[in-house]
Design an enzyme around this catalytic site. Structure first.
Site, PDB file in Angstrom:
ATOM      1  N   GLY A  16      12.364  37.046  34.825  1.00 39.23           N
ATOM      2  CA  GLY A  16      12.334  35.631  35.155  1.00 39.23           C
ATOM      3  C   GLY A  16      12.747  35.369  36.589  1.00 39.23           C
ATOM      4  O   GLY A  16      13.066  36.295  37.346  1.00 39.23           O
ATOM      5  N   SER A 112      23.317  25.667  32.707  1.00 37.42           N
ATOM      6  CA  SER A 112      22.505  24.743  33.490  1.00 37.42           C
ATOM      7  C   SER A 112      23.286  23.455  33.680  1.00 37.42           C
ATOM      8  O   SER A 112      24.162  23.117  32.873  1.00 37.42           O
ATOM      9  CB  SER A 112      21.192  24.458  32.753  1.00 37.42           C
ATOM     10  OG  SER A 112      20.571  23.294  33.257  1.00 37.42           O
ATOM     11  N   SER A 113      22.952  22.718  34.718  1.00 39.76           N
ATOM     12  CA  SER A 113      23.626  21.435  34.956  1.00 39.76           C
ATOM     13  C   SER A 113      23.323  20.419  33.867  1.00 39.76           C
ATOM     14  O   SER A 113      24.024  19.408  33.750  1.00 39.76           O
ATOM     15  CB  SER A 113      23.211  20.870  36.316  1.00 39.76           C
ATOM     16  OG  SER A 113      21.812  20.652  36.383  1.00 39.76           O
ATOM     17  N   CYS A 114      22.308  20.673  33.028  1.00 36.51           N
ATOM     18  CA  CYS A 114      21.969  19.725  31.966  1.00 36.51           C
ATOM     19  C   CYS A 114      22.993  19.736  30.831  1.00 36.51           C
ATOM     20  O   CYS A 114      22.902  18.928  29.910  1.00 36.51           O
ATOM     21  CB  CYS A 114      20.579  20.002  31.414  1.00 36.51           C
ATOM     22  SG  CYS A 114      20.459  21.480  30.398  1.00 36.51           S
ATOM     23  N   TYR A 141      18.148  22.306  24.504  1.00 38.69           N
ATOM     24  CA  TYR A 141      18.469  23.363  25.469  1.00 38.69           C
ATOM     25  C   TYR A 141      19.929  23.272  25.891  1.00 38.69           C
ATOM     26  O   TYR A 141      20.654  24.274  25.925  1.00 38.69           O
ATOM     27  CB  TYR A 141      17.549  23.224  26.682  1.00 38.69           C
ATOM     28  CG  TYR A 141      17.784  24.244  27.772  1.00 38.69           C
ATOM     29  CD1 TYR A 141      17.284  25.531  27.660  1.00 38.69           C
ATOM     30  CD2 TYR A 141      18.497  23.904  28.923  1.00 38.69           C
ATOM     31  CE1 TYR A 141      17.485  26.470  28.666  1.00 38.69           C
ATOM     32  CE2 TYR A 141      18.701  24.830  29.928  1.00 38.69           C
ATOM     33  CZ  TYR A 141      18.191  26.116  29.798  1.00 38.69           C
ATOM     34  OH  TYR A 141      18.409  27.034  30.787  1.00 38.69           O
ATOM     35  N   LYS A 145      23.129  26.005  25.511  1.00 37.34           N
ATOM     36  CA  LYS A 145      23.864  26.504  26.678  1.00 37.34           C
ATOM     37  C   LYS A 145      25.359  26.184  26.571  1.00 37.34           C
ATOM     38  O   LYS A 145      26.203  26.991  26.992  1.00 37.34           O
ATOM     39  CB  LYS A 145      23.267  25.916  27.961  1.00 37.34           C
ATOM     40  CG  LYS A 145      21.910  26.495  28.314  1.00 37.34           C
ATOM     41  CD  LYS A 145      22.010  28.009  28.522  1.00 37.34           C
ATOM     42  CE  LYS A 145      20.714  28.647  28.927  1.00 37.34           C
ATOM     43  NZ  LYS A 145      20.843  30.108  29.128  1.00 37.34           N
ATOM     44  N   PRO A 168      24.245  26.729  37.146  1.00 38.24           N
ATOM     45  CA  PRO A 168      23.462  26.413  38.347  1.00 38.24           C
ATOM     46  C   PRO A 168      22.815  25.034  38.262  1.00 38.24           C
ATOM     47  O   PRO A 168      22.506  24.531  37.175  1.00 38.24           O
ATOM     48  CB  PRO A 168      22.391  27.507  38.369  1.00 38.24           C
ATOM     49  CG  PRO A 168      22.855  28.552  37.414  1.00 38.24           C
ATOM     50  CD  PRO A 168      23.659  27.827  36.391  1.00 38.24           C
ATOM     51  N   LEU A 171      16.955  24.907  40.290  1.00 39.50           N
ATOM     52  CA  LEU A 171      16.609  26.059  41.123  1.00 39.50           C
ATOM     53  C   LEU A 171      15.137  26.032  41.521  1.00 39.50           C
ATOM     54  O   LEU A 171      14.291  25.462  40.823  1.00 39.50           O
ATOM     55  CB  LEU A 171      16.904  27.356  40.372  1.00 39.50           C
ATOM     56  CG  LEU A 171      18.353  27.572  39.926  1.00 39.50           C
ATOM     57  CD1 LEU A 171      18.465  28.843  39.100  1.00 39.50           C
ATOM     58  CD2 LEU A 171      19.289  27.622  41.130  1.00 39.50           C
ATOM     59  N   HIS A 184       9.398  22.494  36.417  1.00 41.64           N
ATOM     60  CA  HIS A 184      10.402  21.556  36.909  1.00 41.64           C
ATOM     61  C   HIS A 184       9.874  20.829  38.145  1.00 41.64           C
ATOM     62  O   HIS A 184       8.783  21.103  38.634  1.00 41.64           O
ATOM     63  CB  HIS A 184      11.707  22.299  37.208  1.00 41.64           C
ATOM     64  CG  HIS A 184      12.367  22.840  35.978  1.00 41.64           C
ATOM     65  ND1 HIS A 184      12.955  22.035  35.030  1.00 41.64           N
ATOM     66  CD2 HIS A 184      12.530  24.108  35.528  1.00 41.64           C
ATOM     67  CE1 HIS A 184      13.457  22.776  34.066  1.00 41.64           C
ATOM     68  NE2 HIS A 184      13.199  24.039  34.340  1.00 41.64           N
ATOM     69  N   ARG A 192       1.160  20.441  43.149  1.00 41.51           N
ATOM     70  CA  ARG A 192       0.322  19.245  43.281  1.00 41.51           C
ATOM     71  C   ARG A 192      -0.070  19.004  44.733  1.00 41.51           C
ATOM     72  O   ARG A 192      -1.220  18.693  45.041  1.00 41.51           O
ATOM     73  CB  ARG A 192       1.066  18.021  42.740  1.00 41.51           C
ATOM     74  CG  ARG A 192       1.137  17.987  41.218  1.00 41.51           C
ATOM     75  CD  ARG A 192       1.601  16.636  40.739  1.00 41.51           C
ATOM     76  NE  ARG A 192       0.651  15.593  41.081  1.00 41.51           N
ATOM     77  CZ  ARG A 192       0.911  14.294  41.018  1.00 41.51           C
ATOM     78  NH1 ARG A 192       2.108  13.876  40.647  1.00 41.51           N
ATOM     79  NH2 ARG A 192       0.000  13.398  41.318  1.00 41.51           N
ATOM     80  N   TRP A 207       5.231   9.829  39.629  1.00 44.80           N
ATOM     81  CA  TRP A 207       5.836   8.977  38.600  1.00 44.80           C
ATOM     82  C   TRP A 207       7.100   8.304  39.130  1.00 44.80           C
ATOM     83  O   TRP A 207       7.881   8.895  39.885  1.00 44.80           O
ATOM     84  CB  TRP A 207       6.203   9.814  37.389  1.00 44.80           C
ATOM     85  CG  TRP A 207       5.073  10.037  36.436  1.00 44.80           C
ATOM     86  CD1 TRP A 207       3.738  10.056  36.735  1.00 44.80           C
ATOM     87  CD2 TRP A 207       5.175  10.274  35.033  1.00 44.80           C
ATOM     88  NE1 TRP A 207       3.006  10.293  35.604  1.00 44.80           N
ATOM     89  CE2 TRP A 207       3.857  10.434  34.540  1.00 44.80           C
ATOM     90  CE3 TRP A 207       6.240  10.378  34.144  1.00 44.80           C
ATOM     91  CZ2 TRP A 207       3.590  10.680  33.193  1.00 44.80           C
ATOM     92  CZ3 TRP A 207       5.969  10.626  32.800  1.00 44.80           C
ATOM     93  CH2 TRP A 207       4.664  10.771  32.330  1.00 44.80           C
ATOM     94  N   ASP A 274      11.740   6.994  35.396  1.00 45.95           N
ATOM     95  CA  ASP A 274      12.429   7.652  36.500  1.00 45.95           C
ATOM     96  C   ASP A 274      13.286   8.828  36.047  1.00 45.95           C
ATOM     97  O   ASP A 274      13.520   9.767  36.796  1.00 45.95           O
ATOM     98  CB  ASP A 274      13.356   6.653  37.208  1.00 45.95           C
ATOM     99  CG  ASP A 274      12.709   6.053  38.448  1.00 45.95           C
ATOM    100  OD1 ASP A 274      11.728   6.632  38.947  1.00 45.95           O
ATOM    101  OD2 ASP A 274      13.190   5.004  38.901  1.00 45.95           O
TER     102      ASP A 274
END
Length: 319
Positions: A16, A112-114, A141, A145, A168, A171, A184, A192, A207, A274
């Site tokens: 990964g 993860s920061s989430c 997720y 974590k 983190p 990234l 992401h 794009r 968006w 948003d």
């Protein structure tokens, strides 16, 4: 822990983005490839607890870095929530418990920061974990974590093992996922705008208002920070890894457009959602250990775009 040349290191998820960056960082520091354990998915299924325990017992790594995960953006999390929570829980449980049974000296778990609440204070300190509800769109997720982080914390507390975690921020960099729906924000923007530049499209529509702010860390900086943590004698149970700086989505889009040479207009669609208004990590705990990132966002994007073009040319682009 000093990473000696004869230290046997297992980077779970070495194929990964983060795992590959860790491998590059280790080899750049002169660590012998022969001392890096790199089983492929066919050789080792991380969802299979028995297989993981047998592998760790047989190979006896000195250090395990858990960079393996099932990852994706909002669309993927919303579409496959059961897969996200099950697979990521299984990976954490199997590797952490398996490392304990195999008497592995040290383990670093990547989150993860989430993991932090949707309405966490900004910037987000480590102490705000579990103080209010998570962002619903990536809750499966995030829960997995958090469980991995807590496993490390409590195994360390109960058994005295040096198992700790790193969280983190967003990234980007080589070997990122450029899938149009499951990627992401930065890789999605890069793809794009690259395609828009090739097609000479007059405009690109984004968006939302473009005003939410996000923090971005180059994956090679992340790998360097993780290895820095692995060298600390008494690291925190978990620590944020980021730049401590953020930009609006609009500013990020303009930087990406500049990087790929897109000359058209960037249009916002405010009828679209948003997301969270801001996600910035408090990195004071990490800075106190003496580490800072090397890349700024503009230079990091330039390096990443070159990697994107190279991966596209040689057919290895993840899309």
């Amino acid at each position: 822990m000093n990473l000696k040349p004869d230290s046997k290191i297992y980077v779970a998820g070495h194929q990964g983005m983060v795992g590959a960056a860790l491998t590059r960082a280790l080899t750049a520091r002169g660590h012998p490839v022969a001392q890096l354990l790199q089983p492929g998915r066919r050789e080792l299924d991380l969802i299979d607890a028995t297989a993981v325990q047998k592998y760790l017992a047989a190979h006896q790594p000195d250090l395990v870095i858990v960079a393996a995960a099932r990852v994706g953006g909002i669309h993927a999390n919303n579409t496959y929530p059961a897969d996200f929570i099950y697979d990521n829980l299984a990976i954490a449980l199997n590797l952490i418990h398996g490392a304990y049974l195999a008497k592995v000296k040290r383990l670093l778990f990547l989150g993860s920061s989430c993991i932090y609440p949707r309405l966490a204070p900004q910037p987000m300190p480590e102490e705000c974990l579990l103080t209010s509800p998570l962002e619903p769109t990536n809750e499966p997720y995030a829960l997995a974590k958090i469980a991995g982080l807590k496993l490390c914390q409590y195994y360390r507390k109960q058994y005295g093992v040096l198992f700790h975690s790193a969280m983190p921020t967003n990234l980007y960099g080589p070997r990122d996922n450029y899938h149009p729906e499951n990627s992401h924000v930065l890789p999605a923007l890069l793809r794009r705008f690259h395609e828009a530049a090739e097609a000479q499209a007059p405009e690109v529509t984004l968006w939302g208002t473009g005003q939410p702010k996000r923090e971005f860390l180059h994956v090679d900086d992340c790998a360097d920070g993780l290895l820095h943590l692995c060298a600390l004698d008494n690291p925190p149970d978990w620590v944020n890894v980021g730049t401590g700086l953020d930009v609006t989505i609009r500013e990020a889009a303009e930087l990406v457009a500049e990087t790929v040479g897109y000359r058209g207009r960037i249009v916002q669609d405010p009828t679209k959602p948003d997301g969270s208004p801001r996600k910035l990590l408090d990195v004071s705990r990490l800075r106190a250990t003496g580490w800072t990132p090397k890349y700024n966002l503009r230079d990091g994007l330039r390096a990443t775009y070159q990697s994107f073009l190279q991966e596209k040319a040689n057919g290895t682009l993840r899309r």
